[in-house]
Design a protein around this motif. Structure first.
Motif, PDB file in Angstrom:
ATOM      1  N   THR A 228       0.827  -1.206   0.000  1.00 11.77           N
ATOM      2  CA  THR A 228       0.000   0.000   0.000  1.00 11.77           C
ATOM      3  C   THR A 228       0.861   1.256   0.000  1.00 11.77           C
ATOM      4  O   THR A 228       0.517   2.261  -0.643  1.00 11.77           O
ATOM      5  N   VAL A 229       1.992   1.205   0.693  1.00 14.67           N
ATOM      6  CA  VAL A 229       2.919   2.347   0.723  1.00 14.67           C
ATOM      7  C   VAL A 229       3.349   2.733  -0.692  1.00 14.67           C
ATOM      8  O   VAL A 229       3.504   3.921  -1.007  1.00 14.67           O
ATOM      9  N   THR A 230       3.509   1.747  -1.568  1.00 17.04           N
ATOM     10  CA  THR A 230       3.983   2.031  -2.932  1.00 17.04           C
ATOM     11  C   THR A 230       2.910   2.673  -3.799  1.00 17.04           C
ATOM     12  O   THR A 230       3.212   3.128  -4.909  1.00 17.04           O
ATOM     13  N   LYS A 231       1.676   2.739  -3.295  1.00 21.47           N
ATOM     14  CA  LYS A 231       0.581   3.261  -4.105  1.00 21.47           C
ATOM     15  C   LYS A 231       0.261   4.727  -3.815  1.00 21.47           C
ATOM     16  O   LYS A 231      -0.693   5.276  -4.345  1.00 21.47           O
ATOM     17  N   THR A 232       1.039   5.351  -2.939  1.00 27.39           N
ATOM     18  CA  THR A 232       0.810   6.758  -2.633  1.00 27.39           C
ATOM     19  C   THR A 232       2.129   7.512  -2.588  1.00 27.39           C
ATOM     20  O   THR A 232       3.179   6.928  -2.283  1.00 27.39           O
ATOM     21  N   THR A 233       2.055   8.825  -2.899  1.00 27.41           N
ATOM     22  CA  THR A 233       3.224   9.693  -2.769  1.00 27.41           C
ATOM     23  C   THR A 233       3.037  10.673  -1.615  1.00 27.41           C
ATOM     24  O   THR A 233       3.885  11.550  -1.413  1.00 27.41           O
ATOM     25  N   ASP A 234       1.954  10.509  -0.864  1.00 26.04           N
ATOM     26  CA  ASP A 234       1.682  11.395   0.264  1.00 26.04           C
ATOM     27  C   ASP A 234       2.602  11.016   1.432  1.00 26.04           C
ATOM     28  O   ASP A 234       2.494   9.920   1.996  1.00 26.04           O
ATOM     29  N   ALA A 235       3.491  11.911   1.802  1.00 27.59           N
ATOM     30  CA  ALA A 235       4.501  11.609   2.818  1.00 27.59           C
ATOM     31  C   ALA A 235       3.871  11.302   4.171  1.00 27.59           C
ATOM     32  O   ALA A 235       4.338  10.415   4.894  1.00 27.59           O
ATOM     33  N   ASP A 236       2.805  12.035   4.521  1.00 29.11           N
ATOM     34  CA  ASP A 236       2.154  11.790   5.806  1.00 29.11           C
ATOM     35  C   ASP A 236       1.500  10.410   5.830  1.00 29.11           C
ATOM     36  O   ASP A 236       1.575   9.696   6.840  1.00 29.11           O
ATOM     37  N   ASP A 237       0.853  10.046   4.735  1.00 28.20           N
ATOM     38  CA  ASP A 237       0.228   8.729   4.663  1.00 28.20           C
ATOM     39  C   ASP A 237       1.283   7.626   4.758  1.00 28.20           C
ATOM     40  O   ASP A 237       1.073   6.616   5.440  1.00 28.20           O
ATOM     41  N   ILE A 238       2.383   7.813   4.081  1.00 28.33           N
ATOM     42  CA  ILE A 238       3.463   6.816   4.140  1.00 28.33           C
ATOM     43  C   ILE A 238       3.947   6.657   5.578  1.00 28.33           C
ATOM     44  O   ILE A 238       4.125   5.529   6.068  1.00 28.33           O
ATOM     45  N   ALA A 239       4.128   7.772   6.264  1.00 28.29           N
ATOM     46  CA  ALA A 239       4.591   7.713   7.655  1.00 28.29           C
ATOM     47  C   ALA A 239       3.586   6.987   8.533  1.00 28.29           C
ATOM     48  O   ALA A 239       3.966   6.153   9.371  1.00 28.29           O
ATOM     49  N   ARG A 240       2.315   7.270   8.352  1.00 32.22           N
ATOM     50  CA  ARG A 240       1.267   6.622   9.163  1.00 32.22           C
ATOM     51  C   ARG A 240       1.196   5.127   8.859  1.00 32.22           C
ATOM     52  O   ARG A 240       1.021   4.305   9.761  1.00 32.22           O
TER      53      ARG A 240
ATOM     54  N   LEU B 153       3.623   3.214   7.872  1.00 33.62           N
ATOM     55  CA  LEU B 153       4.784   2.579   8.498  1.00 33.62           C
ATOM     56  C   LEU B 153       4.603   2.465  10.009  1.00 33.62           C
ATOM     57  O   LEU B 153       5.019   1.472  10.622  1.00 33.62           O
ATOM     58  N   GLU B 154       3.970   3.468  10.615  1.00 30.08           N
ATOM     59  CA  GLU B 154       3.711   3.410  12.054  1.00 30.08           C
ATOM     60  C   GLU B 154       2.710   2.304  12.384  1.00 30.08           C
ATOM     61  O   GLU B 154       2.879   1.578  13.377  1.00 30.08           O
ATOM     62  N   THR B 155       1.675   2.161  11.568  1.00 28.72           N
ATOM     63  CA  THR B 155       0.700   1.095  11.834  1.00 28.72           C
ATOM     64  C   THR B 155       1.324  -0.272  11.597  1.00 28.72           C
ATOM     65  O   THR B 155       0.995  -1.239  12.282  1.00 28.72           O
ATOM     66  N   ALA B 156       2.252  -0.355  10.654  1.00 23.25           N
ATOM     67  CA  ALA B 156       2.960  -1.619  10.432  1.00 23.25           C
ATOM     68  C   ALA B 156       3.760  -1.998  11.669  1.00 23.25           C
ATOM     69  O   ALA B 156       3.846  -3.175  12.031  1.00 23.25           O
TER      70      ALA B 156
ATOM     71  N   ASN C 245      -5.038   9.103  25.842  1.00 20.54           N
ATOM     72  CA  ASN C 245      -3.803   9.876  25.689  1.00 20.54           C
ATOM     73  C   ASN C 245      -3.014   9.514  24.434  1.00 20.54           C
ATOM     74  O   ASN C 245      -1.853   9.891  24.294  1.00 20.54           O
ATOM     75  N   ASP C 246      -3.636   8.766  23.515  1.00 22.77           N
ATOM     76  CA  ASP C 246      -2.951   8.442  22.267  1.00 22.77           C
ATOM     77  C   ASP C 246      -2.678   9.719  21.484  1.00 22.77           C
ATOM     78  O   ASP C 246      -3.556  10.588  21.348  1.00 22.77           O
ATOM     79  N   ASP C 247      -1.482   9.841  20.946  1.00 23.63           N
ATOM     80  CA  ASP C 247      -1.128  11.028  20.172  1.00 23.63           C
ATOM     81  C   ASP C 247      -1.912  11.115  18.869  1.00 23.63           C
ATOM     82  O   ASP C 247      -2.250  12.199  18.398  1.00 23.63           O
ATOM     83  N   ILE C 248      -2.177   9.964  18.269  1.00 23.84           N
ATOM     84  CA  ILE C 248      -2.840   9.927  16.972  1.00 23.84           C
ATOM     85  C   ILE C 248      -3.987   8.924  17.022  1.00 23.84           C
ATOM     86  O   ILE C 248      -3.825   7.814  17.541  1.00 23.84           O
ATOM     87  N   ASP C 249      -5.134   9.322  16.487  1.00 23.24           N
ATOM     88  CA  ASP C 249      -6.247   8.402  16.307  1.00 23.24           C
ATOM     89  C   ASP C 249      -6.077   7.772  14.934  1.00 23.24           C
ATOM     90  O   ASP C 249      -6.437   8.366  13.915  1.00 23.24           O
ATOM     91  N   TYR C 250      -5.491   6.570  14.906  1.00 25.54           N
ATOM     92  CA  TYR C 250      -5.149   5.969  13.618  1.00 25.54           C
ATOM     93  C   TYR C 250      -6.367   5.577  12.801  1.00 25.54           C
ATOM     94  O   TYR C 250      -6.333   5.638  11.564  1.00 25.54           O
ATOM     95  N   ASN C 251      -7.440   5.192  13.441  1.00 24.30           N
ATOM     96  CA  ASN C 251      -8.628   4.869  12.663  1.00 24.30           C
ATOM     97  C   ASN C 251      -9.226   6.115  12.033  1.00 24.30           C
ATOM     98  O   ASN C 251      -9.710   6.075  10.898  1.00 24.30           O
TER      99      ASN C 251
ATOM    100  N   PHE D  29      -9.714   6.575   7.905  1.00 27.02           N
ATOM    101  CA  PHE D  29     -10.921   6.997   7.187  1.00 27.02           C
ATOM    102  C   PHE D  29     -10.692   8.308   6.448  1.00 27.02           C
ATOM    103  O   PHE D  29     -11.240   8.521   5.362  1.00 27.02           O
ATOM    104  N   ASP D  30      -9.868   9.184   7.008  1.00 24.88           N
ATOM    105  CA  ASP D  30      -9.510  10.412   6.302  1.00 24.88           C
ATOM    106  C   ASP D  30      -8.740  10.082   5.034  1.00 24.88           C
ATOM    107  O   ASP D  30      -8.995  10.659   3.959  1.00 24.88           O
ATOM    108  N   ALA D  31      -7.793   9.152   5.140  1.00 26.50           N
ATOM    109  CA  ALA D  31      -7.024   8.737   3.968  1.00 26.50           C
ATOM    110  C   ALA D  31      -7.938   8.112   2.922  1.00 26.50           C
ATOM    111  O   ALA D  31      -7.776   8.351   1.714  1.00 26.50           O
ATOM    112  N   LEU D  32      -8.910   7.348   3.372  1.00 26.86           N
ATOM    113  CA  LEU D  32      -9.853   6.732   2.445  1.00 26.86           C
ATOM    114  C   LEU D  32     -10.662   7.795   1.722  1.00 26.86           C
ATOM    115  O   LEU D  32     -10.855   7.713   0.497  1.00 26.86           O
TER     116      LEU D  32
END
Length: 222
Positions: A58-70, A72-75, A166-172, A176-179
């Motif tokens: 999935t990382v290879t299908k986007t050029t959005d740097a923030d999405d790539i970072a997220r 990798l973090e979820t991985a 206290n999670d820094d990021i709501d990954y879900n 959905f935003d990425a979707l």
């Protein structure tokens, strides 16, 4: 209504069925039979390896740097998810033996690879999203129900998946935003394909619980 809101409305009957599934209810009660926990962990070990590979694709299908970072973090979270398995195996005393993939595990992972390889970035996000989202719902609802009490041997498992205040990021929320961003330029037919990809993955989540509960195996040796 946004695309995500529409998909979640359509998904609600499946999510309701997951929450009412006897396996999930038994986790809430803390009394899942050992053989079911062992089956679940063995199959989830297979599933999570493929989930990581599909995430990498999935990382290879986007050029959005923030999405790539997220992504990798979820991985990284998925690679650390063995802690949830340890909780269950501490209950049963089982050790991972790399059992054969069950039919439902194979069906689910084939769906993920097909969607990620042949679909759009939106399809790749959609095929991965139901796993993380549904587990977040399970964790949140079981905590709200008080199932993570000290008498429950699966207390830590429940809390691993429950969103933390206290999670820094709501990954879900990010998923959905990425979707939403990924479907923005798709036509109606393509959007419906993405919706079907999401809903099929969510049904496969239900089937994964069901397969473990019923100890589903291949009918023949081959």
């Amino acid at each position: 209504m946004t695309f995500s809101q529409d998909v979640l409305t359509r998904a609600q009957p499946i999510m309701d069925a997951i929450m009412s599934h006897p396996f999930v209810q038994s986790i809430a009660d803390g009394n899942v039979p050992d053989d079911i926990l062992n089956y679940y962990v063995e199959q989830d070990e297979h599933y999570l390896k493929d989930y990581l590979q599909v995430t990498a694709l999935t990382v290879t299908k986007t050029t959005d740097a923030d999405d790539i970072a997220r992504l990798l973090e979820t991985a990284q979270f998925v690679s650390d998810e063995s802690k949830a398995h340890e909780v269950m195996l501490n209950v049963t005393g089982h050790h991972i033996e790399n059992w054969r993939r069950s039919p439902e595990t194979q069906l689910y992972t084939d769906h993920m690879y097909t969607s990620a390889y042949h679909g759009t970035y939106a399809d790749a996000i959609a095929v991965l999203l139901p796993c993380a989202w549904s587990y977040g719902v399970i964790g949140c609802e079981l905590v709200a129900r008080g199932a993570n009490n000290d008498a429950n041997p699966l207390k830590e498992w429940i809390e691993i998946y429950a969103p933390k205040a206290n999670d820094d990021i709501d990954y879900n929320a990010w998923r959905f935003d990425a979707l939403e961003r990924a479907v923005a330029n798709l036509n109606d037919s393509q959007k419906e394909h993405v919706a079907q990809t999401f809903l099929k993955s969510l049904e496969m989540e239900w089937r994964f619980w069901e397969a473990a509960w019923k100890q589903t195996q291949w009918q023949f040796d081959f």
